[in-house]
Enzyme design. Structure first.
Site, PDB file in Angstrom:
ATOM      1  N   GLU A 567     -55.655  80.312  23.350  1.00 19.45           N
ATOM      2  CA  GLU A 567     -55.763  78.911  23.399  1.00 19.45           C
ATOM      3  C   GLU A 567     -56.369  78.309  24.870  1.00 19.45           C
ATOM      4  OE1 GLU A 567     -52.865  76.727  21.750  1.00 19.45           O
ATOM      5  OE2 GLU A 567     -52.347  78.165  20.005  1.00 19.45           O
ATOM      6  N   GLU A 580     -52.630  79.265  26.838  1.00 21.55           N
ATOM      7  CA  GLU A 580     -51.552  80.394  26.327  1.00 21.55           C
ATOM      8  C   GLU A 580     -52.216  81.273  25.420  1.00 21.55           C
ATOM      9  OE1 GLU A 580     -48.403  78.520  24.444  1.00 21.55           O
ATOM     10  OE2 GLU A 580     -49.629  77.652  22.919  1.00 21.55           O
ATOM     11  N   ASN A 582     -51.048  83.023  22.041  1.00 24.45           N
ATOM     12  CA  ASN A 582     -50.039  83.326  20.688  1.00 24.45           C
ATOM     13  C   ASN A 582     -50.316  84.545  20.408  1.00 24.45           C
ATOM     14  OD1 ASN A 582     -48.660  80.469  20.295  1.00 24.45           O
ATOM     15  ND2 ASN A 582     -50.834  79.872  20.417  1.00 24.45           N
ATOM     16  N   GLU A 588     -52.748  78.432  11.326  1.00 22.54           N
ATOM     17  CA  GLU A 588     -54.059  77.882  10.864  1.00 22.54           C
ATOM     18  C   GLU A 588     -55.001  79.332  11.022  1.00 22.54           C
ATOM     19  OE1 GLU A 588     -53.504  77.196  15.380  1.00 22.54           O
ATOM     20  OE2 GLU A 588     -52.201  76.890  13.542  1.00 22.54           O
ATOM     21  N   ARG A 633     -51.904  70.187   7.003  1.00 24.89           N
ATOM     22  CA  ARG A 633     -50.542  70.534   6.799  1.00 24.89           C
ATOM     23  C   ARG A 633     -49.860  69.465   6.239  1.00 24.89           C
ATOM     24  NH1 ARG A 633     -48.860  73.748  12.501  1.00 24.89           N
ATOM     25  NH2 ARG A 633     -51.104  74.612  12.998  1.00 24.89           N
ATOM     26  N   ASP A 830     -38.294  25.912 -19.386  1.00 25.47           N
ATOM     27  CA  ASP A 830     -37.048  25.251 -19.890  1.00 25.47           C
ATOM     28  C   ASP A 830     -36.100  25.420 -21.169  1.00 25.47           C
ATOM     29  OD1 ASP A 830     -35.282  23.427 -18.856  1.00 25.47           O
ATOM     30  OD2 ASP A 830     -36.051  21.545 -19.619  1.00 25.47           O
ATOM     31  N   ASP A 936     -36.402  14.614  -7.764  1.00 24.58           N
ATOM     32  CA  ASP A 936     -35.392  14.411  -6.733  1.00 24.58           C
ATOM     33  C   ASP A 936     -34.091  14.385  -7.702  1.00 24.58           C
ATOM     34  OD1 ASP A 936     -34.307  14.601  -3.938  1.00 24.58           O
ATOM     35  OD2 ASP A 936     -33.553  12.879  -4.941  1.00 24.58           O
ATOM     36  N   LYS A 999     -38.074  12.345 -16.851  1.00 24.81           N
ATOM     37  CA  LYS A 999     -37.254  13.709 -17.034  1.00 24.81           C
ATOM     38  C   LYS A 999     -35.846  13.467 -17.417  1.00 24.81           C
ATOM     39  CE  LYS A 999     -35.575  17.845 -14.446  1.00 24.81           C
ATOM     40  NZ  LYS A 999     -36.073  18.678 -15.502  1.00 24.81           N
ATOM     41  N   HIS A1029     -40.105  14.096 -21.025  1.00 27.94           N
ATOM     42  CA  HIS A1029     -39.144  15.401 -20.962  1.00 27.94           C
ATOM     43  C   HIS A1029     -37.709  15.052 -21.457  1.00 27.94           C
ATOM     44  CE1 HIS A1029     -37.570  19.443 -19.999  1.00 27.94           C
ATOM     45  NE2 HIS A1029     -36.682  18.814 -19.522  1.00 27.94           N
ATOM     46  N   HIS A1031     -33.821  16.876 -23.657  1.00 31.51           N
ATOM     47  CA  HIS A1031     -33.334  17.940 -24.170  1.00 31.51           C
ATOM     48  C   HIS A1031     -32.827  17.564 -25.587  1.00 31.51           C
ATOM     49  CE1 HIS A1031     -33.188  20.826 -20.800  1.00 31.51           C
ATOM     50  NE2 HIS A1031     -33.612  19.625 -20.131  1.00 31.51           N
ATOM     51  N   THR A1166     -30.386  19.376 -11.278  1.00 27.00           N
ATOM     52  CA  THR A1166     -30.241  20.327 -10.216  1.00 27.00           C
ATOM     53  C   THR A1166     -31.063  19.642  -8.808  1.00 27.00           C
ATOM     54  OG1 THR A1166     -30.449  21.885 -12.139  1.00 27.00           O
ATOM     55  CG2 THR A1166     -30.615  22.707  -9.682  1.00 27.00           C
TER      56      THR A1166
END
Length: 1436
Positions: A567, A580, A582, A588, A633, A830, A936, A999, A1029, A1031, A1166
């Site tokens: 290497e 070095e 090996n 590889e 790899r 709703d 609100d 509402k 609106h 219910h 709410t």
């Protein structure tokens, strides 16, 4: 005289051995004794003289073990004589000083007398015996005569031993004689002598006798030197000669009478000959003994073991595997013909390092050879020696070479001697951090620490700061010790910006060495190679040739055989440095095999059998490369998390294959367990094509085809590398990864299918992940019919087209201009909020959306978002509300969408900084919202106006809303009278609303009141559209809406018939039918409404667990008394039942009315309605009357919502707060003055995003917005989604209660991607970890998941997990063993301070503190094995 006697005795000895010896007629006057070894001795003993040796050349082309008697030949010459010593198989020529005199001839056994010369190839070091003209004929210009290289030899010898310069250099006439075997015998004899204890790596025998005039005779020169080396005490231990011989010879060589010379020589000559004969025959004979290998054991695991097994299989060789206890299920043991357990009871890695047991397995099972693979024992010289000593062939270099090359210091020295360029570094291994500090101070930084006895990037660290030297040395040394058994370090100067290039070599036992060209390994991380290329791109031919030449030279210099790699680091100028060798096969090696078409593993085995490279056809001129090969790899590491190892079970494995792709893998299959004990390599992918770009394209395609689930892999990172333009152009160095941060920007692998299986498994084992409100189950075998729509055609235009093209004002005018009554459909929000606890899922909304777009295009709007649907989607349905909005918009492009915006409260239940509301509205518009119904809960104008401004700035339609309560038709109710509402409408119109809305949350607007209210507002604001609106809790909703229409309302709210009534909105069909044929005719067809209703009627049965009719069977007019809002009515009923107050719900309703009055008779929407509801339930639970609450207000612990309301947290109610109730409850608590959000500092969205991304790297800006409103809910949702995937794609019944065993169903993830799933079985027994295995069939393939049984596991001791997102808890970033704990309870640590050191997959990781703090608890101990996210410690 004594000198001459000894001389003739020696000649006689040699002649006896070799009858072809020609003896000179007369004795020489100037004696020069030639041993033919040509290597210098050390000259510590002054009695040992130094002179010149003929470089006698020998050739053994046809020799055999039987014919070869010896190769040690002494010859004597003078100016007139020539002596040769050939036998039937050995041609041995010694040239005189008159070698080149006319007609000087050599003598050969066949009687031919030819004029010949010894020629040497400077490039390869190979010797030739041929005519000079023959050398010219073959065209080898490198061939030179021996005498031409003598000057170089002299210079080298002089450098090695200064004493040489004391002797006169031979004259030109003598130079012709000074040629021989130095280059051929140099390394072999050096190793032999070193093995006998002679100090000095390259000290090789040279026997010399000076002239007769000197005081030192033959026995002082020849015998003194020869016996000094060969018959040392170490020699006697080797029993070369016995001690008596040694003592006798030693005495004689100290200058005693020479009459015993003949006795000495004859007694010792056989030992001497055997030594040299065996060494030279084994090392340099061109005829090497061939011995077939019948069986090979691979002392390794994983893919390299399988790679060798495959080579053995092709060669007809029996393969043998070894495996640890942890690898008993590993694939490599199944690929071998035989497999044997080793290291029972040992730690996982140590099992493969157990040399005695590996040898035992070989001996007991008649194994001929061992292949070490790479890693583990592959570079351990003691292993190679043990194998050899056991009579087993080692498929690799000799033990000596393994030791020399494994020792980076020795390898470095060898490179120096071979004149190979090196990097400056330590002279020997460094064992302590103090030595490391000293080197760094002396030579400066940067430096690199390397494991002295191993490679592969383990134990490698780059140091750039002095303060890091000790810590990094300790970590590197510890890592090296764990990987290689020795923590010694080698330190080098660090070369900046190098390329990492390695040359593949192959050598045989006859001294032949060839290179198979080079590989570029520059793309690496933590000094570990990630991608390798062969050949190296953009490497000049000149540099390549020099690099390969140096590599071959070094290999020959050390006597290398078998496969190996040299290497180099190569800088941008083409300079390169040895780093070095090996001495093993490399990971590889595959790319070299692909471009050279040479099977390296089979070549290794053939070399070990005794075949020479020429016999295998592997001569240098025959080795070429074709195209480019790339190896990736694939590792089980998480590149998004600093490549931390990922372990676990491979739940899915599907590979990428095809032309030009090779896969080398081991346990890469579904069900395989990836453990933390070994390397993280999963599979090697090798692509091969004509050029680099084509090879990269094949690799990218293969990577895209891979599907790996259950563990993280580095595939996304590899794909980024392969698509990088610099990589494709071959512009690489070891900084490539560090300097390209874009490589870490991944396209996230969604892994949707496997996550969904995990979710289904959890539901089957532990029950619903969404809490069910009742004991009812979703309807079985119900598949709601979706009416057909002409999908090929775009839906007809609607009012949204006017809004998008002309703006909000034009939209309002268009609405007001309509003569018929417009409807808003609340079915998508709703209606199901009121009837089904807001639990209707996006999945069911989207199915019917195209039908709505086509059949109800003239709707004023579709209410489908905001309010409670936002947090319920996150909290209970585990789906993103932003995605819901966007997907509905894609399917309904023509109808305006309307949302409920709680003014300054957004879609939350508290106040937020103003910038949060503005940001929310902006993002809502981007995702498809059109109309913001801003209200609100207290009709508090400052809160209302903030919401209106935010909606207007975002570009939406502002629909300011008045929340209705009371009864304007009842003159006795004076607080919320007609004037209150008309005055409020004036303020809202003045503030710029586009539409006015009423509402009526509780359904309190009676028909008479409706007419009065709408008429009054219409009179005040004739040009503003009015939207109502309500219910239908009381059942009077349809009547009230019809009255509103007659009074001048433009829009009323309805719900499709099957989702209407009770606490929902009035029936769409009823309103439409009632107005047919009138001026207010809506224009809708009842048949379309019927189909629409039929879908929801069937769909509603899927939500049976949340059905309001479980407790509420009809509408109830008592709403006019308790004033409970419609949506809350259902929720209160569920809450009452869940709290065990179901039988007392009537009491709850009465208490609600009393609570409202206690709080001052407030508007109830709410979140204000929640305040009243909480107080009501508090009163019922504690059996308190209104008077008792008021009397005991100072001592009671009220619900949090009540206290915050009284503090002013949601605004100021009309008429002010109730006194003295408020003062009694709050006492000295702080109060909010004015608009609550006005005093809040702006939210830092950048910081919030940064904090979220720390825990959820893939979070989006939408998620950040959600977190601004619901921090913990959003965090839980993101965690859930990351774990379980897109559960919103599941059918509703499957989502809620899971599938039945044996049930088949489909999940459409997106267009063109549908999963077919079948639930097969669920195991009854638990695993040791308290898990159950659930089996599925996914798209025809078997899948299984392991799910922890939450109930059963309570009885097991399981290490706690760190809670994701909890900054006071630190979890293990990867599985591993605790090897060091740096803190203790009570310690104060800073951010980044080391806490714990973990070890996994041969890698050590320092876990650093994520923040500053004090350690509260430690949940670990040294040696403890941790899984990922296991709790390490907590902070105070």
């Amino acid at each position: 005289m004594l000198l001459q006697i000894c001389f003739f005795i020696l000649i006689a000895v040699v002649h006896e051995i070799n009858p072809f010896l020609v003896v000179p007629a007369t004795s020489p006057t100037r004696h020069q004794f030639i041993v033919g070894l040509g290597v210098p001795l050390n000259l510590e003993n002054e009695a040992i003289t130094y002179g010149w040796t003929i470089k006698a050349q020998y050739f053994l082309p046809e020799s055999t073990a039987d014919d070869l008697k010896f190769v040690y030949f002494p010859g004597i010459f003078n100016n007139d004589s020539c002596y040769t010593c050939p036998n039937s198989k050995v041609k041995f020529a010694v040239n005189t000083v008159n070698q080149y005199v006319e007609n000087q001839q050599h003598v050969f056994p066949n009687g031919r007398r030819r004029k010949r010369d010894i020629l040497v190839d400077n490039d390869t070091g190979k010797f030739y015996e041929m005519y000079e003209q023959e050398a010219q004929e073959v065209g080898n210009e490198n061939l030179k005569s021996d005498d031409d290289i003598f000057d170089d030899t002299f210079e080298k010898d002089a450098r090695m031993n200064p004493k040489l310069s004391d002797y006169p250099k031979p004259n030109e006439e003598e130079l012709d004689d000074l040629s021989g075997t130095r280059w051929l015998l140099y390394d072999t004899l050096g190793k032999m002598l070193e093995a006998k204890g002679f100090e000095g790596r390259h000290c090789i025998l040279r026997a010399i006798c000076e002239s007769a005039e000197t005081n030192f005779g033959y026995h002082s020169g020849l015998f003194g030197q020869l016996f000094h080396i060969l018959f040392t005490p170490s020699s006697t231990e080797d029993k070369i000669v016995n001690k008596d011989h040694y003592d006798y010879i030693k005495a004689e060589t100290m200058g005693k009478d020479g009459e015993h010379c003949d006795k000495i020589f004859y007694q010792c000559k056989r030992s001497i000959m055997e030594i040299f004969t065996q060494q030279l025959k084994n090392k340099y004979s061109t005829h090497v003994e061939y011995k077939p290998i019948r069986s090979v054991l691979v002392a390794n695991r994983g893919e390299i073991a399988i790679r060798v097994f495959r080579a053995c299989n092709e060669m007809g060789i029996r393969s043998v595997a070894i495996y640890s206890e942890q690898d008993k299920m590993h694939m490599h043991r199944q690929k071998a013909d035989e497999s044997y357990l080793v290291g029972k009871g040992l730690p996982p890695v140590e099992a493969y390092l157990n040399i005695p047991e590996i040898i035992r397995v070989c001996k007991e099972n008649d194994v001929d050879a061992i292949h070490p693979g790479y890693g583990f024992l592959s570079e351990r010289a003691d292993f190679a020696q043990a194998v050899t000593d056991a009579g087993i062939r080692f498929i690799g270099p000799s033990p000596k070479v393994v030791q020399q090359m494994g020792d980076k210091v020795a390898a470095r020295q060898a490179a120096i001697e071979a004149k190979v360029p090196i990097v400056p570094g330590t002279d020997g291994p460094v064992h302590t951090k103090e030595e490391a500090v000293e080197f760094c101070r002396k030579h400066g930084l940067p430096v690199i620490f390397k494991a002295a006895y191993g490679g592969g990037g383990r134990g490698m660290r780059v140091v750039r700061k002095m303060e890091d030297v000790e810590e990094l040395f300790t970590r590197a040394s510890s890592e090296a010790k764990a990987a290689f058994g020795n923590g010694a370090m080698f330190i080098e100067k660090f070369i900046e910006r190098p390329r990492h290039i390695e040359v593949q070599l192959l050598g045989d036992k006859a001294g032949n060495v060839v290179h198979l060209y080079e590989r570029d390994c520059s793309v690496q991380r933590r000094h570990q190679k990630v991608v390798e290329i062969a050949p190296a791109p953009r490497l000049s031919t000149e540099v390549r040739d020099r690099m390969t030449e140096y590599a071959v030279r070094l290999a020959k210099h050390v006597g290398y055989e078998n496969a190996g790699t040299v290497e180099f680091l190569c800088d941008e100028n083409g300079n390169f440095y040895f780093i070095e060798v090996n001495a093993r096969l490399q990971v590889e090696h595959t790319v070299t095999e692909e471009v050279t078409h040479i099977d390296l593993v089979q070549s290794q085995i053939r070399v070990a059998e005794g075949m020479t490279l020429p016999e295998m056809g592997l001569t240098q001129e025959n080795i070429t490369t074709q195209g480019y090969a790339i190896q990736c790899r694939v590792t089980t590491e998480d590149p998004a998390n600093d490549f931390q190892p990922s372990v676990g079970r491979l739940e899915v494995f599907r590979s990428g294959e095809g032309m030009g792709i090779r896969l080398d893998s081991a346990s890469a299959y579904a069900g395989a367990i990836i453990s933390p004990y070994y390397d993280s390599l999963l599979v090697k992918i090798i692509s091969h094509a004509a050029d680099l770009q084509s090879s990269a394209a094949k690799m990218t395609r293969a990577l895209r085809e891979f599907r790996i689930r259950g563990v993280k892999t580095n595939i996304p990172f590899l794909m980024n590398v392969l698509e990088n333009q610099k990589f494709l152009n071959g512009v690489l160095d070891t900084y490539f990864i560090d300097e390209h941060p874009q490589l870490f920007k991944f396209q996230r692998s969604q892994n949707r299918a496997q996550k969904l299986l995990n979710y289904l498994g959890h539901v089957l084992v532990n029950g619903p992940k969404t809490p069910l409100a009742t004991g009812l189950k979703p309807a079985d075998n119900v598949h709601p019919h979706v009416p057909e729509t002409p999908l090929v055609n775009a839906p007809p235009p609607g009012l949204r087209d006017i809004f998008k093209s002309e703006g909000p004002e034009a939209f309002a005018k268009a609405v007001r201009a309509k003569k018929n009554l417009l409807l808003m459909d609340t079915t998508f929000r709703d209606a199901h909020q009121s009837l089904l606890a807001t639990r209707v899922r996006t999945h069911d909304l989207l199915k019917i959306s195209p039908f709505v777009a086509h059949k109800f295009n003239n709707l004023y709007s579709l209410e489908n978002w905001g309010g409670a649907t936002f947090d319920v989607a996150l909290r209970f349905l585990h789906e993103c509300p932003w995605e819901r909005l966007e997907e509905m918009r894609n399917r309904i492009p023509n109808i305006p969408f309307q949302m409920l915006l709680r003014g300054a409260n957004g879609v939350g239940y508290t106040n937020y900084p103003d910038n949060v509301i503005y940001k929310f509205c902006e993002l809502a518009v981007q995702c498809g919202m059109d109309i913001f119904r801003v209200f609100d809960s207290l009709n508090y104008l400052p809160n209302l106006i903030l919401g209106m401004e935010a909606a207007a700035k975002a570009g939406g339609i502002v629909e300011a809303t008045i929340s209705y309560t009371g009864d304007v038709s009842d003159a006795s109710k004076t607080k919320y009278n007609l004037k209150y509402y008309t005055d409020l409408s004036d303020e809202l119109v003045k503030a710029g609303t586009h539409v006015l809305a009423i509402k009526d949350m509780a359904g309190l607007l009676k028909p008479q009141a409706a007419g009065m209210l709408i008429d009054a507002i219409r009179q005040r604001h004739p040009d503003v559209p009015i939207h109502i609106h309500t219910h239908d809790t009381s059942g009077a909703g349809v009547a009230s809406m019809l009255e509103c229409a007659k009074a001048g309302a433009d829009v009323v709210d309805v719900a499709v018939d099957s989702m209407s009534g009770m606490t929902s909105q009035p029936s769409m069909g009823a309103v439409v039918a009632s107005l047919q044929g009138t001026p207010l005719d809506t224009g809708y067809q009842l048949n379309d409404i019927s189909e629409y209703s039929a879908y929801w009627e069937a769909t509603r049965t899927l939500y049976a667990p949340f059905e309001c009719t479980t407790t509420m069977k009809s509408g109830n007019a008592d709403v006019y008394l308790n004033e409970i809002p419609g949506g809350q009515y259902t929720n209160l009923q569920f809450q009452a039942f869940s709290l065990g107050l179901g039988d007392f719900f009537e009491d709850v309703k009465k208490a609600y009315r009393e609570a409202n009055l206690l709080l001052g008779d407030i508007i109830k929407v709410t979140p204000s309605s929640k305040v009243v509801g909480d107080l009501a339930q508090f009163m019922v639970q504690n059996k308190l009357t209104a008077q008792q609450v008021l009397d005991r207000a100072e001592e009671l612990s009220f619900p949090k919502s009540v206290i915050e309301f009284l503090q002013g947290a949601i605004g100021i109610p009309y008429g002010g707060f109730p006194e003295p109730f408020r003062s009694k409850v709050l006492k000295d608590m702080p109060r909010v003055e004015g608009r609550p959000g006005e005093s809040l500092p702006p939210l830092d969205f950048d910081k919030l995003k940064k904090d979220i991304l720390e825990s959820h790297p893939h979070a989006t800006d939408r998620d950040v917005m959600s977190a601004a409103l619901y921090p913990q809910v959003t965090n839980d949702f993101l965690t859930f989604r990351e774990e379980y995937g897109p559960v919103d794609k599941l059918d509703t019944r499957i989502f809620l209660v899971g599938p039945k065993v044996g049930e088949e169903f489909e999940v459409t993830l997106e267009r063109g991607k549908t999963l077919h799933i079948k639930t097969l079985a669920m195991a009854e027994d638990l695993t040791p970890n308290g898990e159950k295995e659930i089996f599925f069939e996914l798209n025809g393939q078997l899948r299984s998941v392991f799910i922890r049984d939450s109930e059963a596991s309570k009885e097991l001791h399981i290490h706690p997990k760190a809670v994701k997102g909890n900054k006071n808890e630190v979890g293990a970033p990867m599985p591993g063993n605790v090897i060091d704990i740096r803190v203790k309870v009570g310690d104060h640590v800073e951010k980044g301070q080391p806490l714990v050191v973990l070890s996994a997959m041969k890698m050590e990781m320092v876990v650093q503190s994520p923040r500053a703090g004090t350690v509260k608890t430690l949940s670990i101990q040294p040696g403890m094995k941790l899984e990922g996210e296991d709790l390490i410690l907590t902070f105070e």
